[in-house]
Design an enzyme around this catalytic site. Structure first.
Site, PDB file in Angstrom:
ATOM      1  N   SER A 147      22.620  60.441  10.920  1.00  0.00           N
ATOM      2  CA  SER A 147      22.192  59.063  11.126  1.00  0.00           C
ATOM      3  C   SER A 147      22.783  57.958  11.592  1.00  0.00           C
ATOM      4  O   SER A 147      23.522  57.542  11.810  1.00  0.00           O
ATOM      5  CB  SER A 147      21.117  58.831   9.432  1.00  0.00           C
ATOM      6  OG  SER A 147      20.135  57.791  10.028  1.00  0.00           O
ATOM      7  N   ASP A 303      12.408  65.780  14.287  1.00  0.00           N
ATOM      8  CA  ASP A 303      13.248  64.748  14.450  1.00  0.00           C
ATOM      9  C   ASP A 303      11.867  63.440  15.461  1.00  0.00           C
ATOM     10  O   ASP A 303      12.665  63.356  15.885  1.00  0.00           O
ATOM     11  CB  ASP A 303      14.330  64.588  14.681  1.00  0.00           C
ATOM     12  CG  ASP A 303      15.219  62.533  13.763  1.00  0.00           C
ATOM     13  OD1 ASP A 303      14.296  62.020  13.563  1.00  0.00           O
ATOM     14  OD2 ASP A 303      16.317  62.966  13.527  1.00  0.00           O
ATOM     15  N   HIS A 333      13.901  63.665  10.466  1.00  0.00           N
ATOM     16  CA  HIS A 333      15.154  63.149  10.560  1.00  0.00           C
ATOM     17  C   HIS A 333      15.634  63.337   8.905  1.00  0.00           C
ATOM     18  O   HIS A 333      16.954  63.460   9.153  1.00  0.00           O
ATOM     19  CB  HIS A 333      14.757  61.731  10.624  1.00  0.00           C
ATOM     20  CG  HIS A 333      15.952  60.872  10.550  1.00  0.00           C
ATOM     21  ND1 HIS A 333      16.987  60.970  11.519  1.00  0.00           N
ATOM     22  CD2 HIS A 333      16.532  60.243   9.992  1.00  0.00           C
ATOM     23  CE1 HIS A 333      17.965  60.592  11.164  1.00  0.00           C
ATOM     24  NE2 HIS A 333      17.937  59.819  10.259  1.00  0.00           N
TER      25      HIS A 333
HETATM   26  N1  LIG Z   1      16.858  59.436   3.789  1.00  0.00           N
HETATM   27  C1  LIG Z   1      17.630  58.574   4.948  1.00  0.00           C
HETATM   28  C2  LIG Z   1      17.075  58.268   5.735  1.00  0.00           C
HETATM   29  C3  LIG Z   1      17.983  57.594   7.321  1.00  0.00           C
HETATM   30  O1  LIG Z   1      19.138  58.268   7.551  1.00  0.00           O
HETATM   31  C4  LIG Z   1      18.235  57.362   4.088  1.00  0.00           C
HETATM   32  O2  LIG Z   1      17.697  56.531   3.169  1.00  0.00           O
HETATM   33  O3  LIG Z   1      19.248  56.492   4.332  1.00  0.00           O
END
Ligand SMILES: N[C@@H](CCO)C(=O)O
Ligand SMILES: CC(=O)SCCNC(=O)CCNC(=O)[C@H](O)C(C)(C)COP(=O)(O)OP(=O)(O)OC[C@H]1O[C@@H](n2cnc3c(N)ncnc32)[C@H](O)[C@@H]1OP(=O)(O)O
Length: 353
Positions: A147, A303, A333
């Site tokens: 991410s 995702d 995701h």
């Molecule tokens: N659950 C993750 C999602 C972001 O990629 C976070 O809170 O960082």
């Protein structure tokens, strides 16, 4: 929701580096004194692996007295084996878990607040490169990120190709899409519309507790899937009049508000919006062509925020990449954080392959 974020006790083993010189940002603004918080595992004489966290993560990847966010992946005998590798995890520039961010003191001793400059992902990687210099690490055996962490990992491989031997990109894009910027927009609006935001200078007061909570609720839905929410919560009401899924989102909102600073949430979200590996480099294909690292790219089949097509673009564009790998998961995701078994197999393939 009640009670705004306050930085708590540092996680076990967390340390800090002050960068040796002011950081000149892409915008031309200057951060005069940058502190990067980090944790390490393993021996500094071993090959180094850099782990880069996602939006609300931090340097606490693994631990003994308190579990980290990739506990299943990092440790003795695990996929990132701390008997074999020196693992380094910094808290991102702009964050709120020890690195310089909007809640940090400025030169006058007061929090930066609204004075904190906008950051790009490239600014964050520039800070991380100086941080690596300070640790005496000239090159990484692997840079791993999912991410927002994947955006930084990609920028590392383009900005410093000779310093990245191998690269694992999880659930991230070459550039933030219109859809991703669109999901971020109401999150940013919710925080800034909260009367507690005070233009960003709320530190020392309760802060935009409701706004940050709403932002997390919007984000949380995008991190999971329609089918998971249906299976877990259905249409079931709770005794208090809320649907079970509303209660779940309220829980996640309250939890984030306790552990995260709203100013950091805004700065990091806008940095992700800035992400475009092709900006100023002749476009995405040309930029991806600069990557020299042996690369593995993986996406999650469910995702809906960072769809698999974005990881296919990365895998096809990076010269040293294998075919895109797919994490099969009902979780969407967030699977890059949850499906540690599948992610472990990818890490092993990269490090031992
Ligand atoms: N659950 C993750 C999602 C972001 O990629 C976070 O809170 O960082
Ligand atoms: C101190 C810390 O929090 S460290 C965490 C640092 N965070 C990060 O590194 C960011 C990355 N991590 C994450 O985003 C998440 O932790 C993930 C994705 C890895 C895992 O997600 P989780 O939150 O564990 O899973 P999930 O979405 O199923 O939520 C479970 C929580 O919802 C609660 N919940 C489930 N159903 C309901 C409901 N109907 N009503 C209210 N709460 C509910 C559970 O009780 C559980 O609460 P808890 O987290 O306080 O124990």
């Amino acid at each position: 929701m009640s009670g705004g974020w306050r930085e708590g006790d540092p996680a076990e083993g967390r340390r800090w580096v002050h960068l040796p010189r002011p950081l000149v940002l892409e915008s031309g603004s200057v951060l005069p004194d940058v502190r990067i918080a980090y944790e390490t595992w393993g021996s500094p004489s071993a090959p180094a692996v850099l782990i880069l966290h996602a939006l609300t993560g931090d340097s606490h990847v693994a631990g003994t007295s308190s579990p980290g966010w990739w506990e299943g992946l990092v440790g003795p005998g695990k996929a990132i084996d701390t008997n074999e590798y020196f693992v380094v995890a910094p808290n991102v520039l702009g964050g709120c878990q020890g690195s310089t961010g909007p809640s940090s003191p400025c030169a006058d001793g007061k929090p930066w607040g609204s004075r904190f400059p906008s950051l790009t992902v490239r600014d964050q990687v520039a800070a991380e490169a100086l941080f690596a210099d300070a640790l005496g690490i000239s090159s990484w055996a692997a840079v791993v990120g999912g991410s927002m962490g994947g955006m930084r990992a990609l920028e590392w491989a383009v900005m410093h190709p000779s310093r990245v031997s191998s690269l694992l990109l999880l659930a991230c894009p070459a550039a933030a899409s219109a859809d991703q910027i669109a999901w971020a927009a109401p999150q940013l609006r919710a925080i800034r519309a909260d009367p507690g935001w005070l233009g960003g200078d709320y530190h020392g007061s309760a802060g935009p507790v409701a706004g940050l909570g709403i932002a997390r609720q919007i984000a949380q839905v995008t991190y999971r899937t329609e089918s998971e929410l249906a299976a877990r919560f259905g249409r079931f009401p709770q005794g208090d009049g809320r649907f079970a899924v509303e209660s779940y989102l309220d829980h996640h909102a309250a939890k984030l508000v306790r552990r995260f600073d709203a100013g950091s949430y805004v700065v990091l979200t806008e940095a992700m919006n800035s992400h475009d590996v092709g900006r100023g480099r002749g476009g995405v294909s040309a930029a991806l062509g600069e990557v020299q690292a042996r690369t593995l790219v993986a996406g999650v089949d469910s995702d809906r925020l960072y769809p698999l097509a974005q990881q296919v673009e990365l895998a096809e564009g990076i010269p040293g990449s294998r075919d895109v790998r797919v994490v099969n998961s009902p979780y969407g995701h967030d699977a890059f954080l949850i499906e540690t078994g599948q992610v472990s197999a990818l890490v092993k393939e990269l490090l031992r392959g």
